[in-house]
Design a protein around this motif. Sequence first.
Motif, mmCIF file in Angstrom:
data_model
loop_
_atom_site.group_PDB
_atom_site.id
_atom_site.type_symbol
_atom_site.label_atom_id
_atom_site.label_comp_id
_atom_site.label_asym_id
_atom_site.label_seq_id
_atom_site.Cartn_x
_atom_site.Cartn_y
_atom_site.Cartn_z
ATOM 1 N N ALA A 1 -1.526 23.940 -34.156
ATOM 2 C CA ALA A 1 -0.729 25.173 -34.132
ATOM 3 C C ALA A 1 -1.503 26.310 -33.472
ATOM 4 O O ALA A 1 -0.941 27.097 -32.696
ATOM 5 C CB ALA A 1 -0.332 25.561 -35.554
ATOM 6 N N HIS B 1 2.249 27.803 -30.959
ATOM 7 C CA HIS B 1 3.571 27.672 -31.569
ATOM 8 C C HIS B 1 3.498 27.957 -33.064
ATOM 9 O O HIS B 1 2.464 27.727 -33.697
ATOM 10 C CB HIS B 1 4.138 26.266 -31.345
ATOM 11 C CG HIS B 1 4.358 25.959 -29.897
ATOM 12 N ND1 HIS B 1 4.241 24.685 -29.377
ATOM 13 C CD2 HIS B 1 4.677 26.765 -28.853
ATOM 14 C CE1 HIS B 1 4.481 24.715 -28.087
ATOM 15 N NE2 HIS B 1 4.757 25.959 -27.739
ATOM 16 N N GLU B 2 4.586 28.421 -33.616
ATOM 17 C CA GLU B 2 4.636 28.707 -35.049
ATOM 18 C C GLU B 2 4.527 27.420 -35.836
ATOM 19 O O GLU B 2 5.122 26.392 -35.478
ATOM 20 C CB GLU B 2 5.943 29.426 -35.386
ATOM 21 C CG GLU B 2 5.967 29.999 -36.796
ATOM 22 C CD GLU B 2 7.197 30.869 -37.027
ATOM 23 O OE1 GLU B 2 7.677 30.888 -38.171
ATOM 24 O OE2 GLU B 2 7.659 31.509 -36.072
ATOM 25 N N SER C 1 -1.814 25.506 -29.544
ATOM 26 C CA SER C 1 -0.523 25.537 -28.842
ATOM 27 C C SER C 1 0.110 26.926 -28.853
ATOM 28 O O SER C 1 0.880 27.275 -27.973
ATOM 29 C CB SER C 1 0.441 24.531 -29.482
ATOM 30 O OG SER C 1 0.783 24.940 -30.805
#
Length: 421
Positions: A193, A198-199, A196
Amino acid sequence: MHIALSPVDAAAILIVLSALLGWINHRFLKLPSTVALTMMGALASIVVVGVDALLPGSDLSGVVSGFLNGIDFHETLMTGMLSFLLFAGALHVDLDQLKRGRWQIAILSTIGVLVSTLLVGGGFWLLTSALGLSVPLIWCLVFGALISPTDPVAVMGVLKTASVPPSLQATIAGESLFNDGVGVVIFSILLVAAVSGHELSLPHAAEMFAVEAVGGAILGLAVGWIGYRAMKAIDDYAVEVLVTLAVVMGGYSLAMALHISGPVAMAVAGLLIGNQGVSYAMSDTTKDYVLKFWALIDEVLNAVLFLLIGLEAVVVADRFGLLGLGVLTIPLVLAARAISVGAPLLAWRKLWPFRLAFPVMTWGGLRGGISIALALSLPPGAMKDVLVAATYVVVLFSVLAQGGTIGGVVRRLTGGPSAPA
């Protein structure tokens, strides 16, 4: 000057240094071996850095750093030494005692690690913000995950020299065997996470956790059972020692290929062979050879690992400005450990006296090579510099201060002498 070393050369240097420093400790210092080797490795690193500071033309730090980077601490520990160390540690854990504390171990090694990860991560975010360091919360949680598991190698070394009641000893050993596998899984999920951007998806994270942890336990049972059946069918100590090696090396490699938790698999396999195998599949001669073989493997790899931890001070020397952050992180990590084990221990005070169990599990919750290996595996960048420096200081304090005094703590709490080293 660049010196090219083969893996054999590197291994020879480490074994010679470990033997020499181990001899000096046994002959003169008489400290617990893990403490002595880490301390002497760190002192050697300080001498190396000092020589470079006094002699401007010297690049001794570069030579040592090149040697250590050539070894690749993360690769050496996580895909090499760890499988042997976890199996050897689990081999000597009493399964009956472990079963009595199975729920306590399950809670401490899962919920306890999660709680500690959140507490350390949140506290580290506040601390770095107060110091003007821009560290995103997700990276602070990554640090919480890599520093929360207690290192089974360090903990097993402490238990050998401390007079802790057998049931509490088994719980501490069981927690340290399994919480490192859980911690590695949580670390991997959070790192994906963080990298990346991203959440973090909690359902996906829970699915990954279940697959890796449960899959590792199932694989450990499978390879341990195969090894047990193979040993039960014959009576030849040399072949049976080879079977245990095959279980460790083959099982860990298979776990890595299947993307499930190798540490959990080796802990489970070691417990099965160390209990069922020793009781029902080995003659007295084989049992003697197998247990002594793995005890020797454990001692040799322990010596090399803790020497490497000390020597890694050369690698973090260029992050000197961040070492103050590491010092401030020590009480944060200890407080998180106290809360994550203290709350459950209050509920279990009928099982163990709280005044004994709480200080032993808090002060005896040592961090070691696994935390450093995970920190060194982070992608290069500013975040890695911050997290590696903080990790190294916490681990060094843990091994030297906590590891060096836990025997005295237990002696004062129990009113008796600690066991001989």
